[in-house]
Scaffold this active site. Structure first.
Site, short mmCIF file in Angstrom:
data_model
loop_
_atom_site.label_atom_id
_atom_site.label_comp_id
_atom_site.label_asym_id
_atom_site.label_seq_id
_atom_site.Cartn_x
_atom_site.Cartn_y
_atom_site.Cartn_z
N HIS A 1 -3.63 -11.23 24.33
CA HIS A 1 -4.36 -9.95 24.32
C HIS A 1 -5.49 -9.87 25.34
CE1 HIS A 1 -6.17 -6.18 23.09
NE2 HIS A 1 -7.31 -6.78 22.83
N GLU B 1 3.90 -6.86 25.42
CA GLU B 1 3.34 -5.57 24.98
C GLU B 1 2.91 -4.66 26.11
OE1 GLU B 1 -0.35 -5.40 22.93
OE2 GLU B 1 -1.44 -6.09 24.68
N ASN B 2 2.71 -5.24 27.32
CA ASN B 2 2.31 -4.42 28.47
C ASN B 2 3.36 -4.45 29.58
OD1 ASN B 2 -0.58 -6.13 27.76
ND2 ASN B 2 -0.52 -3.92 27.48
N HIS C 1 -5.82 -11.24 28.24
CA HIS C 1 -5.33 -11.34 29.62
C HIS C 1 -6.12 -12.35 30.46
CE1 HIS C 1 -2.98 -7.25 29.72
NE2 HIS C 1 -2.95 -7.81 28.52
N ASN D 1 -1.22 -4.80 20.06
CA ASN D 1 -1.75 -3.46 19.79
C ASN D 1 -1.06 -2.36 20.60
OD1 ASN D 1 -3.19 -5.00 21.82
ND2 ASN D 1 -4.47 -3.20 22.13
N HIS D 2 -0.32 -2.74 21.67
CA HIS D 2 0.40 -1.73 22.45
C HIS D 2 1.89 -1.66 22.10
CE1 HIS D 2 -3.14 -0.93 24.74
NE2 HIS D 2 -3.20 -2.15 25.25
N ASP E 1 0.64 -12.12 28.22
CA ASP E 1 0.99 -10.70 28.38
C ASP E 1 1.51 -10.36 29.78
OD1 ASP E 1 -0.77 -11.16 26.21
OD2 ASP E 1 -1.38 -9.07 26.16
N HIS F 1 -2.39 -12.21 18.39
CA HIS F 1 -2.83 -11.23 19.39
C HIS F 1 -4.19 -10.70 18.96
CE1 HIS F 1 -1.68 -8.72 22.79
NE2 HIS F 1 -2.33 -7.74 22.18
FE LIG Z 1 -1.99 -7.07 26.64
FE LIG Z 2 -3.21 -6.31 23.49
#
Ligand SMILES: [Fe+2]
Ligand SMILES: [Fe+2]
Length: 256
Positions: A174, A39-40, A176, A67-68, A8, A149
C-alpha cells in the site's frame, strides 16, 4: 519453498516492467510461487480484467489487492469467478464481491494466501486481527502468507507479531515505499513492513510529481496521471521450510 512477493504494480508501465524482469528473476532465485499486489495495475487506478490477465500471463500466480480493489466495475464479476485474485478479507460480510483468502494447490504442497486491509488511517473495515483469527480457524495449510495492505507500520508489525508462529510470513503493501526492516519473528514468521511498488522511479507513488505537488501544496482536486519510465520492481523472497511452514530467510530487493 521460495515464495516471491511483489509490491503494488502501478499502471501499464509497471506491468510491462514486471513482464520484462519476472521470468529471469524466477529462474535466478528458484521461485516456486509469485504473489503480486495488483490493486493499481490498471492505468488510472484500480485493477481491470485486462491488467489482471496481463499479470498472470507474465508469471504471477496469485494477485492480491487493497483499497483500490473495486474502483473498476468491470472487475466485480472477475473477483467472483477467478479464484487466484483476492480482495481484503475484512470487508463487511455480504457486500464486496470475491474472496479474501485462498488455498493454492501446488500438487505436492498447498499454500494459503490471505489478503487483509489495515484500519488505521484507512477505511473502517472489520477488525483485521479478528478476521485473521476467523480465517486461520478454518484450517489453512502450514505454509500460509498474509498480504496486509495498510498504511501504519505500527499496525502492520502488531498484526505480524499477533500471527507470529501461526503463518509463514506477513508482508505489507500500500505505501509504495519499500521498508528496510525484513526479519524473522521469534516464532518463525517472516516479515517486511512494506514491499514497495513496481512502477516509475521518478514519481510520487507512481504519479507525476508535479501533480502531487499541486495537490499537497494547493489542496485542489488534481487528476493523477502516472509517470513514465524508468521503473523499478520492489519485492521480497521468503524461503520457507516445507515441513514446519516457518520462514528460513527473507531477502528484500529492488530491481532497476
Ligand atoms: Fe497501491
Ligand atoms: Fe492501496
Amino acid at each position: 519453498m521460495n515464495i516471491l512477493a511483489i509490491g503494488d504494480v502501478v499502471g501499464s508501465v509497471g506491468c510491462r516492467f514486471l513482464r520484462a524482469h519476472l521470468p529471469t528473476l524466477k529462474k535466478l532465485k528458484g521461485v516456486d510461487l509469485v504473489i503480486c499486489n495488483g490493486e493499481n495495475s490498471a492505468d488510472g487506478n484500480g485493477i481491470t480484467p485486462v491488467s489482471a490477465e496481463y499479470l498472470f500471463q507474465s508469471g504471477v500466480d496469485v494477485i492480491t489487492t487493497g483499497n483500490h480493489a473495486f474502483r473498476r466495475r468491470e472487475m466485480y464479476t472477475v473477483f467472483d469467478s477467478c479464484e487466484t485474485i483476492l480482495r481484503p478479507a475484512n470487508f463487511p460480510e455480504g457486500g464486496a464481491p470475491g474472496r479474501g483468502w485462498l488455498v493454492y494447490d501446488m500438487g505436492r504442497i498447498q499454500v494459503g494466501v490471505i489478503n487483509l486491509m489495515g484500519v488505521v488511517y484507512m477505511e473502517p473495515l472489520d477488525n483485521p486481527f479478528d478476521a485473521a483469527d476467523r480465517i486461520l480457524a478454518a484450517g489453512l495449510p502450514k505454509i500460509t502468507l498474509v498480504d496486509f495492505h495498510a498504511e501504519a507500520t505500527g499496525e502492520k508489525k502488531s498484526l505480524a507479531y499477533y500471527l507470529d508462529g501461526r503463518v509463514s510470513a506477513v508482508f505489507g503493501t500500500h505505501t509504495h515505499v519499500q521498508t528496510a526492516d525484513e526479519q524473522i519473528l521469534p516464532n518463525g514468521t517472516g516479515y517486511l513492513s512494506d514491499l514497495g511498488m513496481t512502477g516509475p522511479i521518478h514519481s510520487v507513488l507512481g504519479v507525476k510529481p508535479e501533480l502531487t505537488i499541486e495537490k499537497m501544496h494547493r489542496h485542489m482536486p488534481v487528476r493523477f496521471d502516472l509517470a513514465s519510465d524508468p521503473c523499478e520492481m520492489d519485492c521480497a523472497l521468503f524461503t520457507i521450510d516445507d515441513k514446519t511452514g516457518r520462514s528460513l530467510s527473507v531477502e528484500r530487493f529492488i530491481i532497476k
